[in-house]
Design a protein around this motif. Structure first.
Motif, PDB file in Angstrom:
ATOM      1  N   ASN A   7       5.325   3.753 -12.670  1.00  0.00           N
ATOM      2  CA  ASN A   7       4.303   4.435 -11.873  1.00  0.00           C
ATOM      3  C   ASN A   7       4.369   4.006 -10.415  1.00  0.00           C
ATOM      4  O   ASN A   7       4.164   4.814  -9.515  1.00  0.00           O
ATOM      5  N   GLU A   8       4.651   2.736 -10.176  1.00  0.00           N
ATOM      6  CA  GLU A   8       4.754   2.236  -8.804  1.00  0.00           C
ATOM      7  C   GLU A   8       5.869   2.954  -8.053  1.00  0.00           C
ATOM      8  O   GLU A   8       5.702   3.350  -6.901  1.00  0.00           O
ATOM      9  N   ARG A   9       6.986   3.134  -8.721  1.00  0.00           N
ATOM     10  CA  ARG A   9       8.118   3.831  -8.087  1.00  0.00           C
ATOM     11  C   ARG A   9       7.789   5.306  -7.855  1.00  0.00           C
ATOM     12  O   ARG A   9       8.171   5.878  -6.833  1.00  0.00           O
ATOM     13  N   ARG A  10       7.071   5.908  -8.773  1.00  0.00           N
ATOM     14  CA  ARG A  10       6.664   7.315  -8.596  1.00  0.00           C
ATOM     15  C   ARG A  10       5.701   7.452  -7.417  1.00  0.00           C
ATOM     16  O   ARG A  10       5.786   8.406  -6.648  1.00  0.00           O
ATOM     17  N   ILE A  11       4.798   6.497  -7.265  1.00  0.00           N
ATOM     18  CA  ILE A  11       3.846   6.526  -6.149  1.00  0.00           C
ATOM     19  C   ILE A  11       4.592   6.382  -4.827  1.00  0.00           C
ATOM     20  O   ILE A  11       4.329   7.123  -3.873  1.00  0.00           O
ATOM     21  N   ASP A  12       5.535   5.453  -4.766  1.00  0.00           N
ATOM     22  CA  ASP A  12       6.350   5.294  -3.556  1.00  0.00           C
ATOM     23  C   ASP A  12       7.131   6.575  -3.255  1.00  0.00           C
ATOM     24  O   ASP A  12       7.261   6.973  -2.095  1.00  0.00           O
ATOM     25  N   ALA A  13       7.631   7.220  -4.294  1.00  0.00           N
ATOM     26  CA  ALA A  13       8.385   8.466  -4.121  1.00  0.00           C
ATOM     27  C   ALA A  13       7.481   9.579  -3.595  1.00  0.00           C
ATOM     28  O   ALA A  13       7.897  10.374  -2.745  1.00  0.00           O
ATOM     29  N   MET A  14       6.231   9.624  -4.059  1.00  0.00           N
ATOM     30  CA  MET A  14       5.293  10.640  -3.562  1.00  0.00           C
ATOM     31  C   MET A  14       5.057  10.469  -2.071  1.00  0.00           C
ATOM     32  O   MET A  14       5.069  11.441  -1.316  1.00  0.00           O
TER      33      MET A  14
ATOM     34  N   GLN B 142       9.650  10.861 -15.889  1.00  0.00           N
ATOM     35  CA  GLN B 142       8.823  10.025 -16.762  1.00  0.00           C
ATOM     36  C   GLN B 142       9.525   8.702 -17.062  1.00  0.00           C
ATOM     37  O   GLN B 142       8.982   7.845 -17.741  1.00  0.00           O
ATOM     38  N   LYS B 143      10.764   8.542 -16.557  1.00  0.00           N
ATOM     39  CA  LYS B 143      11.581   7.377 -16.873  1.00  0.00           C
ATOM     40  C   LYS B 143      11.435   6.246 -15.855  1.00  0.00           C
ATOM     41  O   LYS B 143      12.026   5.190 -16.031  1.00  0.00           O
TER      42      LYS B 143
ATOM     43  N   ASP C 176      12.730  14.399  -7.664  1.00  0.00           N
ATOM     44  CA  ASP C 176      13.204  14.016  -9.000  1.00  0.00           C
ATOM     45  C   ASP C 176      12.470  12.768  -9.495  1.00  0.00           C
ATOM     46  O   ASP C 176      12.071  12.701 -10.655  1.00  0.00           O
ATOM     47  N   LEU C 177      12.286  11.783  -8.617  1.00  0.00           N
ATOM     48  CA  LEU C 177      11.572  10.561  -9.007  1.00  0.00           C
ATOM     49  C   LEU C 177      10.106  10.835  -9.317  1.00  0.00           C
ATOM     50  O   LEU C 177       9.562  10.302 -10.284  1.00  0.00           O
ATOM     51  N   VAL C 178       9.477  11.669  -8.496  1.00  0.00           N
ATOM     52  CA  VAL C 178       8.060  11.995  -8.705  1.00  0.00           C
ATOM     53  C   VAL C 178       7.862  12.648 -10.070  1.00  0.00           C
ATOM     54  O   VAL C 178       6.900  12.361 -10.779  1.00  0.00           O
ATOM     55  N   GLN C 179       8.789  13.494 -10.460  1.00  0.00           N
ATOM     56  CA  GLN C 179       8.652  14.242 -11.710  1.00  0.00           C
ATOM     57  C   GLN C 179       9.210  13.497 -12.921  1.00  0.00           C
ATOM     58  O   GLN C 179       9.015  13.920 -14.053  1.00  0.00           O
TER      59      GLN C 179
END
Length: 113
Positions: free
Chosen positions: A62-69, A58-59, A53-56
């Motif tokens: 980017n840093e949090r999305r990278i950590d989630a990946m 848009q809210k 959910d975090l990876v996908q």
């Protein structure tokens, strides 16, 4: 009346999912499977779904999305330690490639094996 047996159910799940998932050769040369969502046991499933959910999203930043990946790849990996070491050593672009391939190949209902 039918009785369900944990050992039988676990064996059935293992047989059904053995050999499936995206193959990945880790930094240390060990072969890892990036398992499909439906093959994950409870705790890994909850973690993977939350991180997906975090990876996908848009809210989030980017840093949090990278950590989630990174966390997602570790959560779905058959060998978490080897996957963590590998993904930490990869540049972002290549780590994103692994995530994208896993999402294409191993997401529920979309992978052929």
């Amino acid at each position: 009346m039918t009785t369900l047996d944990f050992a039988a159910l676990a064996a059935e799940a293992d047989q059904k999912h053995t050999g499936k998932g995206l193959k990945f050769v880790a930094k240390n040369g060990k072969k890892i499977r990036l398992r499909r969502i439906e093959a994950l046991p409870g705790a890994d499933l909850k973690t993977a779904l939350a991180l997906l959910d975090l990876v996908q999203s848009q809210k989030v930043s980017n840093e949090r999305r990278i950590d989630a990946m990174t966390g997602l790849l570790v959560a779905v990996a058959s060998d978490k330690k080897a996957m963590r070491e590998s993904v930490d050593a990869l540049p972002l672009e290549q780590a994103m490639t692994v995530v994208e391939r896993w999402m294409e190949d191993a997401a529920p209902g979309e992978a052929s094996a």
